[in-house]
Design a protein around this motif. Structure first.
Motif, PDB file in Angstrom:
ATOM      1  N   LYS A 508       0.682  -1.737  -0.186  1.00  0.00           N
ATOM      2  CA  LYS A 508       0.044  -0.020  -0.133  1.00  0.00           C
ATOM      3  C   LYS A 508       0.701   1.256   0.192  1.00  0.00           C
ATOM      4  CE  LYS A 508      -4.212  -2.186   2.155  1.00  0.00           C
ATOM      5  NZ  LYS A 508      -4.891  -2.723   3.550  1.00  0.00           N
ATOM      6  N   GLY A 509       2.407   1.325  -0.973  1.00  0.00           N
ATOM      7  CA  GLY A 509       2.662   2.522  -0.980  1.00  0.00           C
ATOM      8  C   GLY A 509       3.823   2.568  -0.467  1.00  0.00           C
ATOM      9  N   VAL A 510       3.901   1.088   1.342  1.00  0.00           N
ATOM     10  CA  VAL A 510       5.060   1.778   2.050  1.00  0.00           C
ATOM     11  C   VAL A 510       5.847   0.416   2.177  1.00  0.00           C
ATOM     12  CG1 VAL A 510       4.760   1.499   4.504  1.00  0.00           C
ATOM     13  CG2 VAL A 510       2.866   2.862   4.035  1.00  0.00           C
ATOM     14  N   PRO A 511       7.440   0.972   2.042  1.00  0.00           N
ATOM     15  CA  PRO A 511       8.217  -0.111   1.937  1.00  0.00           C
ATOM     16  C   PRO A 511       8.240  -0.542   3.182  1.00  0.00           C
ATOM     17  CG  PRO A 511       9.324   2.167   2.908  1.00  0.00           C
ATOM     18  CD  PRO A 511       7.136   2.149   2.117  1.00  0.00           C
ATOM     19  N   THR A 512       8.326  -1.240   2.929  1.00  0.00           N
ATOM     20  CA  THR A 512       8.786  -2.442   4.134  1.00  0.00           C
ATOM     21  C   THR A 512      10.388  -4.013   3.870  1.00  0.00           C
ATOM     22  OG1 THR A 512       7.431  -4.864   3.589  1.00  0.00           O
ATOM     23  CG2 THR A 512       6.227  -2.627   4.915  1.00  0.00           C
ATOM     24  N   GLY A 513      10.256  -4.501   4.980  1.00  0.00           N
ATOM     25  CA  GLY A 513      12.097  -5.524   4.542  1.00  0.00           C
ATOM     26  C   GLY A 513      12.260  -5.265   5.721  1.00  0.00           C
ATOM     27  N   ASP A 514      13.588  -6.912   6.304  1.00  0.00           N
ATOM     28  CA  ASP A 514      14.503  -6.342   6.781  1.00  0.00           C
ATOM     29  C   ASP A 514      15.231  -5.352   6.621  1.00  0.00           C
ATOM     30  OD1 ASP A 514      13.058  -7.645   8.950  1.00  0.00           O
ATOM     31  OD2 ASP A 514      13.517  -9.877   8.167  1.00  0.00           O
ATOM     32  N   ALA A 515      15.429  -5.016   4.990  1.00  0.00           N
ATOM     33  CA  ALA A 515      16.609  -3.920   4.620  1.00  0.00           C
ATOM     34  C   ALA A 515      16.518  -3.115   4.823  1.00  0.00           C
ATOM     35  CB  ALA A 515      16.706  -4.783   3.325  1.00  0.00           C
ATOM     36  N   LEU A 516      15.496  -2.461   5.158  1.00  0.00           N
ATOM     37  CA  LEU A 516      15.379  -1.499   5.735  1.00  0.00           C
ATOM     38  C   LEU A 516      16.239  -0.544   6.916  1.00  0.00           C
ATOM     39  CD1 LEU A 516      11.590  -0.514   4.712  1.00  0.00           C
ATOM     40  CD2 LEU A 516      14.114   0.254   3.064  1.00  0.00           C
ATOM     41  N   ALA A 517      16.673   0.367   6.668  1.00  0.00           N
ATOM     42  CA  ALA A 517      18.015   1.205   8.095  1.00  0.00           C
ATOM     43  C   ALA A 517      17.685   2.735   7.401  1.00  0.00           C
ATOM     44  CB  ALA A 517      18.924   1.348   8.054  1.00  0.00           C
ATOM     45  N   SER A 518      16.942   3.754   8.918  1.00  0.00           N
ATOM     46  CA  SER A 518      16.497   5.030   8.960  1.00  0.00           C
ATOM     47  C   SER A 518      18.562   5.755   9.194  1.00  0.00           C
ATOM     48  CB  SER A 518      15.813   5.291   9.858  1.00  0.00           C
ATOM     49  OG  SER A 518      17.199   5.261  11.398  1.00  0.00           O
ATOM     50  N   GLY A 523      23.690   5.734  10.922  1.00  0.00           N
ATOM     51  CA  GLY A 523      24.787   5.863  11.701  1.00  0.00           C
ATOM     52  C   GLY A 523      24.904   5.149  13.446  1.00  0.00           C
ATOM     53  N   LEU A 524      24.002   4.253  13.945  1.00  0.00           N
ATOM     54  CA  LEU A 524      24.680   3.755  14.234  1.00  0.00           C
ATOM     55  C   LEU A 524      25.502   2.317  14.278  1.00  0.00           C
ATOM     56  CD1 LEU A 524      24.241   2.466  17.715  1.00  0.00           C
ATOM     57  CD2 LEU A 524      21.549   1.866  16.667  1.00  0.00           C
ATOM     58  N   VAL A 525      24.701   1.677  12.986  1.00  0.00           N
ATOM     59  CA  VAL A 525      25.855   0.917  12.627  1.00  0.00           C
ATOM     60  C   VAL A 525      27.773   1.138  12.436  1.00  0.00           C
ATOM     61  CG1 VAL A 525      26.114  -0.990  10.784  1.00  0.00           C
ATOM     62  CG2 VAL A 525      23.669  -0.190  11.614  1.00  0.00           C
ATOM     63  N   SER A 526      27.556   2.572  11.975  1.00  0.00           N
ATOM     64  CA  SER A 526      28.761   3.268  11.759  1.00  0.00           C
ATOM     65  C   SER A 526      29.525   3.108  13.098  1.00  0.00           C
ATOM     66  CB  SER A 526      28.538   4.257  11.029  1.00  0.00           C
ATOM     67  OG  SER A 526      29.729   4.979  10.708  1.00  0.00           O
ATOM     68  N   ARG A 527      28.907   3.433  14.049  1.00  0.00           N
ATOM     69  CA  ARG A 527      29.690   3.785  14.743  1.00  0.00           C
ATOM     70  C   ARG A 527      30.139   2.058  15.430  1.00  0.00           C
ATOM     71  NH1 ARG A 527      25.458   7.418  15.308  1.00  0.00           N
ATOM     72  NH2 ARG A 527      24.678   6.470  17.088  1.00  0.00           N
ATOM     73  N   PHE A 528      29.738   1.500  15.244  1.00  0.00           N
ATOM     74  CA  PHE A 528      29.057   0.175  16.237  1.00  0.00           C
ATOM     75  C   PHE A 528      30.751  -0.577  14.759  1.00  0.00           C
ATOM     76  CE2 PHE A 528      28.503  -4.608  15.755  1.00  0.00           C
ATOM     77  CZ  PHE A 528      28.641  -5.066  17.377  1.00  0.00           C
ATOM     78  N   LEU A 589      19.179  -3.608  16.235  1.00  0.00           N
ATOM     79  CA  LEU A 589      19.322  -2.441  15.443  1.00  0.00           C
ATOM     80  C   LEU A 589      19.164  -2.550  17.821  1.00  0.00           C
ATOM     81  CD1 LEU A 589      17.836  -1.102  12.633  1.00  0.00           C
ATOM     82  CD2 LEU A 589      20.217  -1.247  13.497  1.00  0.00           C
ATOM     83  N   GLU A 590      18.170  -2.843  18.067  1.00  0.00           N
ATOM     84  CA  GLU A 590      18.692  -2.599  19.340  1.00  0.00           C
ATOM     85  C   GLU A 590      19.855  -2.763  20.520  1.00  0.00           C
ATOM     86  OE1 GLU A 590      14.903  -4.831  20.684  1.00  0.00           O
ATOM     87  OE2 GLU A 590      13.102  -3.492  19.657  1.00  0.00           O
ATOM     88  N   LEU A 591      19.860  -4.038  20.057  1.00  0.00           N
ATOM     89  CA  LEU A 591      21.361  -4.369  20.906  1.00  0.00           C
ATOM     90  C   LEU A 591      22.571  -3.478  20.783  1.00  0.00           C
ATOM     91  CD1 LEU A 591      21.530  -8.228  20.356  1.00  0.00           C
ATOM     92  CD2 LEU A 591      21.084  -6.776  22.527  1.00  0.00           C
ATOM     93  N   MET A 592      22.883  -2.794  19.435  1.00  0.00           N
ATOM     94  CA  MET A 592      23.706  -2.446  19.302  1.00  0.00           C
ATOM     95  C   MET A 592      23.333  -0.365  20.455  1.00  0.00           C
ATOM     96  SD  MET A 592      23.986  -2.418  15.003  1.00  0.00           S
ATOM     97  CE  MET A 592      25.229  -3.628  14.349  1.00  0.00           C
ATOM     98  N   ALA A 593      22.302   0.276  20.333  1.00  0.00           N
ATOM     99  CA  ALA A 593      21.641   1.272  20.576  1.00  0.00           C
ATOM    100  C   ALA A 593      22.218   0.980  22.709  1.00  0.00           C
ATOM    101  CB  ALA A 593      20.341   1.083  20.431  1.00  0.00           C
TER     102      ALA A 593
END
Length: 601
Positions: A508-518, A523-528, A589-593
């Motif tokens: 319905k026009g909304v992107p979904t999937g485990d590959a998406l990241a804001s 930035g969180l992944v970069s620092r990790f 992502l939660e564990l990284m945070a």
């Protein structure tokens, strides 16, 4: 005497031919001696025993001497007797047999080779006059269980003999070196034979040596000294993506491979064509040519196929020397790859034709001569990014890193949590930090994608039409990775919501999937990733050589195919496994945070 007589006859024949070739010209003693030595160099004769009482060893096809009293056949397992001919040529054994039945002779068939092998076995086992002994190892070359050959089983049935299992500990007691190994093993276990070996070596003055061995076996692995680290890895170790993966998978394995540079024993043989480097070569050059001369959106299939053929031809000429040193089987199998290459390259062209991202760099090197090595404090990080794509919007350059994979490897964020498969993210965040110098504008990291560069095999219960086959292949070739979730970036990566390439679906026009990241999550992944790399580099400089193998399951772990497994002596009580359970991307992502928050506090 008979062998000397045959050798002399061969010498006379050779010299007569030489004399005929020289005609009436005279031959000096030096010329005669040189010709004689040259002739002898071309002969291959068995070693003549210096005495009547001797032992000769050789292959079955060289055992032609009669008057043998005792014969021992070693390695009489079903893997070795009868010997299975190595597959060769273009046609398989079944195809050769079918052609033979049609009257087309292509040399010896598998049946003819087997008959020849059985005749050779009969000639060999009928040589001895007194005793015939056959032995085999209970394990084959690859460690799998071996069985006695049909010759042993036939002899057992004919003569009413049982195939006995050798008592290896008692056999080791018959020679000093095997007995010493038995005594060393007995330091940790109290086998009767080992205890006897221990008592023997203690009685002959080896007690101190055994004590040193016992102390060394019970000592922890320890750490390398700073001097040893510098001697093995240099003042500032240079880490590549593969070395980072090796170190995070097992410190001890890394130490053996890159520190001691221990090389595993491998059977001699010829490697198959390196499909990965071949695919990379064609993909890179076709994409570069299209980028320089036109647009992916206007590229036609005929044009792309012609470019593929051109660069396949160049690869054969430049890398394979026009097949001059290759077998016909190699050439045939290599030619079969051509259609697969066309399909993979066209898949890349189709992806870029539906995208606003364009290739900016191919085989981008992160070294002093390229994009610059990444400084990790205790080490430098180097590597090569297969392809870097970019899209300009609002005065900023959105970058994504593409990595070609000829295997079935896919991106898994839980691997990043355990410090593995960091290479694409390393390249992306390094370019985000320093890419302004290279590209002249602000960089926005937009994602990393694994690109399947193989022609997938499709399994189906029945026949498939061309459309269904194309749909299933397109599904197998969908990329995997991590991409920025901003709608305009996703649209630029692949136009429309009916996505075929990027690992994103629309509902319905909304992107979904485990590959998406804001942007915040990237930035969180970069620092990790940065913290993980610096921690690994610090451990390396600290001399860590622990045996802490990565372990996800019995079918996926660092020990499964480790070249240094036998040298490791992994002990559960002393060493530990690094259990790496599969974690959902959102939880990673939660564990990284959480880890970042703890570190910040």
């Amino acid at each position: 005497a008979a062998e000397y007589s045959q050798l002399w006859e061969l010498a006379v024949d050779s010299l007569e031919q030489a004399a005929l070739a020289l005609g009436d010209s005279e031959m000096t003693l030096e010329e005669f001696g040189r010709l004689y030595r040259l002739m002898l160099a071309q002969c291959d004769v068995g070693t003549i025993p210096p005495t009547l009482d001797s032992v000769s060893a050789g292959e079955m096809d060289r055992m032609r001497r009669r008057n043998i009293k005792h014969l021992i056949i070693i390695g009489a397992s079903d893997q070795r007797i009868p010997r299975v001919a190595e597959p060769g040529g273009v046609f398989s054994a079944d195809e050769r047999r079918a052609l033979h039945e049609l009257g087309l002779e292509l040399g010896s068939t598998a049946d003819m080779e087997l008959s020849r092998e059985l005749c050779l076995i009969y000639n060999c086992v009928s040589l001895p006059s007194d005793t015939l002994t056959m032995t085999y190892s209970p394990h084959g070359d690859e460690g799998a269980e071996a069985r006695p050959s049909f010759v042993m089983q036939r002899a057992s049935a004919l003569f009413g003999l049982e195939i006995e299992r050798a008592d290896m500990p008692r056999m080791r007691m018959t020679a000093p070196r095997p007995a010493w190994l038995l005594a060393a093993q007995a330091l940790g276990s109290g086998a009767p034979e080992g205890e006897a070996a221990l008592e023997y070596f203690n009685s002959i003055g080896e007690a101190q040596r055994l004590k040193q061995l016992r102390d060394a076996a019970s000592a922890p692995r320890g750490r390398l000294s700073p001097g040893a680290v510098r001697a093995l890895y240099g003042e500032r170790p240079r880490l590549s993506a593969s070395r980072v993966d090796s170190f995070s998978s097992c410190r001890f394995g890394f130490f053996m491979r890159y520190g001691l540079r221990a090389k595993p024993r491998r059977a001699a043989g010829f490697d198959p064509p390196e499909m990965g480097s071949f695919m990379h070569y064609v993909l890179e050059n076709v994409a570069r040519r299209i980028s320089e001369s036109g647009s992916f959106k206007t590229a036609k299939r005929e044009q792309v196929d012609a470019l593929c053929d051109e660069f396949v031809g160049r690869y054969i000429s430049e890398k394979l020397n026009d097949f001059r040193e290759k077998s016909k089987r190699f050439v045939y199998l290599f030619r079969r790859l051509t259609e697969s290459v066309r399909s993979v390259v066209w898949d890349m062209v189709e992806e870029l034709s539906r995208s606003d991202f364009e290739p900016l760099d191919f085989e981008l090197s992160f070294s002093e001569s390229g994009a610059g090595a990444v400084d990790l404090g205790d080490a430098q990080l180097t590597g090569v990014a297969d392809r870097v794509d970019g899209w300009v919007s609002g005065g900023r350059l959105y970058l994504r890193v593409m990595d070609y994979k000829t295997g079935k490897k896919s991106f898994d964020l839980s691997d990043i949590w355990y410090g593995r498969n960091l290479q694409m993210l390393m390249y992306l965040f390094a370019l985000a930090e320093r890419g302004r110098e290279r590209y002249g504008m602000e960089i926005v990291p937009s994602g990393v994608l694994y690109v399947p560069s193989r022609d997938p095999m499709i399994a189906a219960d029945g026949e498939l039409d061309d459309d269904e086959l194309s749909r299933l292949r397109a599904k197998e070739r969908r990329r995997s990775g991590l991409v920025l979730s901003e709608p305009e970036v996703l649209e630029a990566m692949e136009h429309g919501e009916d996505t075929r390439f990027i690992p994103v679906t629309f509902k319905k026009g909304v992107p979904t999937g485990d590959a998406l990241a804001s942007a915040e999550q990237l930035g969180l992944v970069s620092r990790f990733v940065d913290d993980t790399l610096r921690s690994l580099a610090h451990e390396l400089r600290g001399g860590s050589i622990e045996a802490d193998p990565y372990y996800r399951s019995q079918q996926e772990n660092a020990c499964l195919w480790c070249d240094y497994f036998e040298a490791c002596y992994f002990e559960p009580g002393r060493d530990r496994r690094c259990y790496a359970t599969k974690i959902k991307p959102a939880r990673v992502l939660e564990l990284m945070a959480e880890k970042e928050a703890e570190h910040g506090n």
